[in-house]
Design an enzyme around this catalytic site. Structure first.
Site, PDB file in Angstrom:
ATOM      1  N   THR A  45      33.138  -0.920  57.487  1.00 37.45           N
ATOM      2  CA  THR A  45      32.338  -2.009  56.740  1.00 37.45           C
ATOM      3  C   THR A  45      32.211  -3.304  56.220  1.00 37.45           C
ATOM      4  O   THR A  45      31.298  -4.245  56.494  1.00 37.45           O
ATOM      5  CB  THR A  45      31.458  -1.154  55.122  1.00 37.45           C
ATOM      6  OG1 THR A  45      31.373  -0.110  56.087  1.00 37.45           O
ATOM      7  CG2 THR A  45      30.460  -2.089  55.090  1.00 37.45           C
ATOM      8  N   TYR A 108      21.989   6.835  58.134  1.00 37.55           N
ATOM      9  CA  TYR A 108      20.393   7.125  58.663  1.00 37.55           C
ATOM     10  C   TYR A 108      19.945   8.165  59.058  1.00 37.55           C
ATOM     11  O   TYR A 108      18.842   8.584  58.922  1.00 37.55           O
ATOM     12  CB  TYR A 108      20.666   5.487  59.722  1.00 37.55           C
ATOM     13  CG  TYR A 108      19.394   5.608  60.018  1.00 37.55           C
ATOM     14  CD1 TYR A 108      18.121   5.610  60.060  1.00 37.55           C
ATOM     15  CD2 TYR A 108      19.715   5.902  61.864  1.00 37.55           C
ATOM     16  CE1 TYR A 108      16.932   5.823  60.818  1.00 37.55           C
ATOM     17  CE2 TYR A 108      18.150   5.765  62.746  1.00 37.55           C
ATOM     18  CZ  TYR A 108      17.040   5.299  62.179  1.00 37.55           C
ATOM     19  OH  TYR A 108      16.110   5.815  63.840  1.00 37.55           O
ATOM     20  N   TYR A 134      34.921   8.756  55.622  1.00 38.47           N
ATOM     21  CA  TYR A 134      34.266   7.461  54.518  1.00 38.47           C
ATOM     22  C   TYR A 134      32.833   8.514  53.792  1.00 38.47           C
ATOM     23  O   TYR A 134      32.393   8.399  54.440  1.00 38.47           O
ATOM     24  CB  TYR A 134      34.532   5.930  55.580  1.00 38.47           C
ATOM     25  CG  TYR A 134      33.848   4.987  54.348  1.00 38.47           C
ATOM     26  CD1 TYR A 134      34.178   5.039  52.787  1.00 38.47           C
ATOM     27  CD2 TYR A 134      33.074   3.592  54.980  1.00 38.47           C
ATOM     28  CE1 TYR A 134      33.877   4.521  51.969  1.00 38.47           C
ATOM     29  CE2 TYR A 134      33.090   2.824  54.479  1.00 38.47           C
ATOM     30  CZ  TYR A 134      33.055   2.850  53.004  1.00 38.47           C
ATOM     31  OH  TYR A 134      32.441   2.390  52.294  1.00 38.47           O
ATOM     32  N   ARG A 139      25.139   3.886  51.177  1.00 39.30           N
ATOM     33  CA  ARG A 139      24.888   3.468  52.519  1.00 39.30           C
ATOM     34  C   ARG A 139      24.448   4.446  53.365  1.00 39.30           C
ATOM     35  O   ARG A 139      23.642   3.905  54.292  1.00 39.30           O
ATOM     36  CB  ARG A 139      26.246   2.519  52.881  1.00 39.30           C
ATOM     37  CG  ARG A 139      26.223   1.502  52.711  1.00 39.30           C
ATOM     38  CD  ARG A 139      27.991   0.762  53.188  1.00 39.30           C
ATOM     39  NE  ARG A 139      28.480  -0.292  52.201  1.00 39.30           N
ATOM     40  CZ  ARG A 139      27.762  -1.733  52.340  1.00 39.30           C
ATOM     41  NH1 ARG A 139      26.723  -1.980  53.560  1.00 39.30           N
ATOM     42  NH2 ARG A 139      28.407  -2.820  51.903  1.00 39.30           N
ATOM     43  N   LYS A 162      38.300   8.748  51.673  1.00 41.58           N
ATOM     44  CA  LYS A 162      37.896   7.544  51.385  1.00 41.58           C
ATOM     45  C   LYS A 162      36.805   7.077  50.716  1.00 41.58           C
ATOM     46  O   LYS A 162      35.200   7.560  50.739  1.00 41.58           O
ATOM     47  CB  LYS A 162      37.063   6.265  52.030  1.00 41.58           C
ATOM     48  CG  LYS A 162      37.136   4.857  51.074  1.00 41.58           C
ATOM     49  CD  LYS A 162      36.732   3.682  51.991  1.00 41.58           C
ATOM     50  CE  LYS A 162      36.988   2.318  51.282  1.00 41.58           C
ATOM     51  NZ  LYS A 162      35.988   1.210  52.144  1.00 41.58           N
ATOM     52  N   ILE A 209      40.992   1.674  49.232  1.00 38.44           N
ATOM     53  CA  ILE A 209      41.010   0.709  49.773  1.00 38.44           C
ATOM     54  C   ILE A 209      39.711   0.033  49.478  1.00 38.44           C
ATOM     55  O   ILE A 209      38.467   0.280  49.106  1.00 38.44           O
ATOM     56  CB  ILE A 209      40.001   1.165  51.493  1.00 38.44           C
ATOM     57  CG1 ILE A 209      41.496   2.190  52.184  1.00 38.44           C
ATOM     58  CG2 ILE A 209      39.916   0.212  52.620  1.00 38.44           C
ATOM     59  CD1 ILE A 209      40.510   3.199  53.027  1.00 38.44           C
TER      60      ILE A 209
END
Lengths: 297, 297, 297, 297
Positions: A45, A108, A134, A139, A162, A209
């Site tokens: 990202t 999304y 992740y 997001r 993550k 991370i």
């Protein structure tokens, strides 16, 4: 594979005409390795994967593997909201010699929890490379449930998560659920939020991370190592030494402040690709102050 | 261009081997036109745009334009989280003869508000087709602020917004802010949530882009037309006749229930592409009950 | 005054006819002191302060001070959503000999941030007893901002905060803001959520005000002491040994599960006052299992 | 009893020494009746019930009933987070001759859903006066579930709900659930948020309990009457004429802006009781502008 220590979610430096700045990327890789990171993430990202085409995406992974050359772990960002695409990228990363793949949940299109398991299963069953799942609901619009994390942990190749949901309580619940299955040692939890690295590691996380570590790598490595060495007093000092700078790195959407900061410091970074836009003036001032206060400029 | 009435966010029917079912898609187009829709959206979120490759995406738009053949408005889903890709798709839609483009905000990479304006400006300045901006924070991770909507409304080609933030209060604030600029008549607000269509139209919305209307098109058209004719009493009746069915259409992530329901009814739909997965058993029972209660099966 | 270690937010035991069970309350006080707590809170949220009249409220404080008799710190819950009432109660606590007062922010009437400062200032200026401000947005509808906490810390008698916003990030921000004013050592941050005690102390918290420790006092004291002695490895073990039990203690609104558990164990507790109602059957089963798994029954 | 039209949640005017300004309160009552309200609420949230003692609380109810003298409906705010206290106040309101009682859910102590039913049942079973349940999660920390509303509607004396959860979708779900039990005509839904009055009435609400109508009573009455007469076109105009003013009335916590505005206009209002504090300067400017734009000053 064990994931422990400081990983950097690397920015992708661009030239002025918005091509990948390969030389700059290699330079950043060496800078971060020299400062003691455990691993490097390319094409994630923070690396603006959303605006790279497939060829560029693959090229970034190739450069990462090539330049690192075994010195630290290489992690390729290979997630997508299409399972087939995520699989293709992960297979590419495996073939290219990356040590692991960072696979974000689909964003999304909001797959259901049982669909998430199938998504990661499809990838896990068809690659031969460790996968870090992740989770970043702010997001993606979805949150991997605790029970789902356990299901993922049972898959052959999913070996870490993550976690960037913002909830330390959720990290505790994940770790507890893993331990009930005897999986807490073989499945790692990495902090996906710089400012929560210390508290997340206090409840069993094994590292971070980090995006801010593109710049503030020295202190992040020191803090994470302090925690791994059970020196929480020193870790607390470093946590607070870094905090204002970390906040400045997220004053607008990541990686806008980090790339801007790197440009101000003379580190390879370059412009952002649309739809991301430069910082507003007031955000720039906040960033500059934080950079100065930490002696980066 | 004026956007008013019932638009359907069409599913993309797939064959058993997950190819686009062109014949089925054409059949659905005719079914919906026969039932009085104002326009049809192809290759949007409900159309599983996330898991279509570029060729398929373009093909869906071409079929839509071809089959509709001017009978109703054609709207092509052309958004992306990369501005360049969104621009390419929108230009394609324009060239292919679509009447308008539905451009979702970038998802996952979270452009700032001023970046959103630039994103839509880049597209608006380089196409010759009306654009409907699509705001759906639960999927994208960002919310178009009221002030930003006004900025978008001032762009040459952005002519409407599909609002799916869930807040009727926000619709009021948008309409009010538009009216202060004298833009409330030339910039339309369309409901992006089926169950909020009535209240959103009560505060100035001009229609809906509906997913449940893939199935329940007759009642949605009737309700929206009742509102447009100021018959709120009839609209309220229809709102509540539809409500249980609408809730069932979102019992899991859209378009999973709608596609499942179409299959049960014998309408062209077919399987879902990964990462979306079939309904859980308990969700299927809820859907079946709702379909039966509304006499769809 | 320094606030460090394990404090218990004590339940108020009632007799079957819903009078205060003074003998039971004294018994609980001794039980908790014998198990190593640093302090005891009477007449707080867990003590059902909402349904005690003023006489009862004062009586609970008197018993607390009397029975503790200087062995540990005594903290009187004295908050209210009327400033005058909070002041009266705090003055009473001071006169009664309590060591400190726990003053929740006003709930339900939602004073503004600058009003919060005035509220605590009015109390601070008119009492001679240390005050712990209590922030619990999920109950009160307001959140004490970081800047406001710093303003409170500058008041003469506000010496600590019980933080129950659920955000460890906010604790970091508070601690950082305090340290910029040189106040981080004289103003303590106590965890207001049992499951976040470890991570909150990892970023500078000095203890916890715990509800589950009405029952699980031994392990909570051990964990908090381990952290204070920088033995994070042992703290992590205890954190996870307790976690399922802690979750069970909040399966419905506190203090319903804790009081129910105490009754099952034979500790003085008794019935709840309305509007709180007994656990649902499924919640009771979860609680019983957790009690058994921890060998409490 | 049917609840329909515009109700005003009246402020309690105070004298400079913070006593109840009985004369001013009577004056406001007459002002509002003269402007066409259906009913008046005394001693509610807007009336600063949180900072009135029991005698004052009762006195406000007595004045309300006395001054109204049957001209419109009188509604006494009688909620509490202690069931016994809420019952006492409701019985008092009944004895004092109020037409109905507005009973907020308990705040801060977070009774469970089944406890909420018991809470209202205890009150309903022991009074002989219609009750309006009040749901405002942002203040109370709890939300009355749709199923719980239906349970309340089945109680003898609970005859309406003031809904202030902010979700029009929830209003639809409540109305639908009521209609499945045939209760939608005998149980009224009143908007508890001024700006959502129009959309809530569009889905079946029958009126509003308004705070901004302490000032803007004429337009609110006109709008609500327009809706009740199915003139949605006129209602929309009035909705937007009022909107900026409504937003200004909530620029800080209610009733701070409304009381401040009344003072500026010369209506009886007076100071606020602590913990509420006067508006910040920038909020005052927003309020003044809105008052001027609507010709109130």
């Amino acid at each position: 594979m064990n994931f422990e220590g400081t990983y950097v979610a690397m920015v992708t430096p661009f030239t002025e005409d918005l091509k990948i700045d390969e030389e700059g990327f290699r330079s950043n890789i060496n800078y971060l390795i020299d400062n003691g990171v455990s691993g490097l993430v390319g094409a994630g990202t923070t690396g603006e994967s959303a605006t790279m085409d497939h060829d560029e995406h693959r090229r970034v992974i190739e450069i990462l593997v090539d330049e690192v050359d075994g010195r630290v772990q290489t992690v390729a960002g290979t997630g997508s909201n299409a399972t087939s695409e995520a699989l293709d990228l992960t297979q590419f990363a495996c073939d290219a010699g990356a040590d692991a793949a960072l696979v974000i949940t689909p964003y999304y299109n909001k797959p259901q929890q049982h669909a998430l398991v199938k998504h990661f299963e499809t990838i896990s069953d068809n690659v031969d490379i460790p996968i870090i799942a992740y989770n970043v609901p702010s997001r993606t619009g979805i949150n991997i449930d605790v029970d789902t994390v356990v299901e993922l942990a049972k898959l052959d190749n999913v070996e870490a998560i993550k976690e960037a949901s913002g909830s330390v309580d959720k990290v505790s619940d994940i770790y507890r659920a893993l331990s009930l299955e005897g999986l807490e040692d073989e499945f790692n939890i990495l902090s996906g939020e710089d400012s929560l690295t210390l508290p997340i590691m206090a409840v069993g996380g094994t590292g971070v991370i980090s995006a801010s570590a593109n710049i503030d790598v020295k202190r992040m490595v020191l803090m994470v190592d302090s925690i791994l060495n059970d020196d929480y007093e020193r870790a607390l000092e470093l946590h607070y030494e870094m905090l204002d700078f970390i906040r400045a790195c997220f004053v607008e959407s990541n990686p806008v402040p980090v790339k801007t900061g790197m440009n101000l410091m003379g580190l390879p970074s370059g412009p952002l690709r649309q739809p991301l836009a430069p910082l507003k003036e007031e955000s720039l001032e906040i960033l500059k102050k934080a950079l100065k206060d930490s002696n980066f400029i």
